[in-house]
Design a protein around this motif. Structure first.
Motif: not given
Length: 312
Positions: A39-67
């Protein structure tokens, strides 16, 4: 292969696009899917550090280069300037700021690239999502909950625990079956019973300023973004903007809406999402709606007056 799907939480478009992606991946044999609502507002620090051991899919939300797969239609999708500068389209990056919804955008892509199709009743539903997410629907029809999109939009706005229920069921069952589920029928019955009371509450708590600027500043309808917008412009169809805020987690959540039900969005010279992004860290949204966060009532008043001077 496992996928972790991040989607816009408690949002018709976010939930619908997640359900559509689930349905598509299931047809390919991918059934190990993890869903995480954002949801919003976006946690910028958390979003920058976003990682996952799974393949990441992002829908209807901010761009992330790890997607691995990303689909969005918000002009404010790029959180960091360097990410935007380095951004390069990829085969499974689906972005169009002019698209009415992420669900419709995703479906067109899947249909064109993979010949993936849903039944006709669900294609009709996707068109409804286009209308709802771009606020091009009829207010009276919305309050009467005539369409499945209207029903789901209000239900997940008021009930924060039903996102994953609908993600699991949309596109898998017939639309009529979804509408006749007891959980849906019970909610609709209760909603219609209390609607008049909600509208009366709204009348007492909305102030019309400068003949075009609505201010709704109490906790009634807290978090119910869709219903709050509909009721406000239902009561004041000539108002151009709705400014609303409520206290949550020691801060004030703020929303600014343009009345696209009665005014042509082409006449809106200011992109409210971009304006919200400038107002606060993590802010953003559509052309017709901005969301951001403020720390104090004093700051709320200053921001409100600034918006009134900008928005005509």
């Amino acid at each position: 292969m496992n996928f972790k799907i991040f989607y816009h939480k408690n949002c018709l478009d976010g939930v619908s696009s997640a359900a559509l992606m689930k349905n598509f991946l299931n047809t390919l044999g991918f059934n190990k899917l993890i869903f995480k609502g954002l949801t919003y507002p976006l946690d910028k620090k958390g979003w920058r550090k976003l990682t996952s051991k799974h393949k990441i899919i992002i829908l209807d939300y901010r761009y992330h280069p790890q997607a691995a797969i990303w689909c969005d239609h918000h002009k404010t999708t790029f959180t960091f300037h360097n990410w935007e500068k380095k951004y390069k389209p990829k085969p499974l990056f689906i972005f169009d700021p002019n698209a009415p919804s992420a669900t419709g955008l995703l479906y067109k892509f899947l249909k064109k690239k993979f010949n993936f199709q849903v039944p006709r009743d669900w294609e009709k539903f996707i068109k409804q999502v286009d209308k709802y997410d771009s606020a091009r629907f009829d207010i009276k029809e919305a309050l009467e909950l005539k369409s499945l999109a209207a029903k789901i939009s209000i239900i997940i706005s008021e009930n924060k625990n039903l996102d994953k229920f609908f993600i699991q069921n949309l596109f898998n069952l017939e639309t009529k079956t979804i509408e006749n589920l007891q959980i849906v029928k019970n909610f609709i019955k209760k909603f219609k019973k209390t609607l008049k009371e909600k509208i009366e509450q709204a009348k007492k708590n909305i102030i019309l300023e400068n003949k075009f600027f609505l201010v709704w500043s109490n906790n009634n309808f807290k978090n119910q973004f869709v219903l709050k917008q509909i009721v406000a412009f239902y009561l004041y169809p000539r108002a151009k903007y709705l400014f609303t805020f409520w206290r949550e987690r020691n801060v004030f959540q703020v929303r600014v809406y343009f009345n696209s039900f009665y005014y042509d969005k082409k006449t809106l010279k200011v992109h409210l999402g971009e304006l919200a992004k400038k107002m606060s860290k993590g802010g953003g949204g559509h052309k017709g709606v901005g969301a951001f966060q403020i720390n104090s009532l004093k700051e709320i008043e200053r921001v409100k007056n600034r918006l009134k001077s900008i928005l005509k």
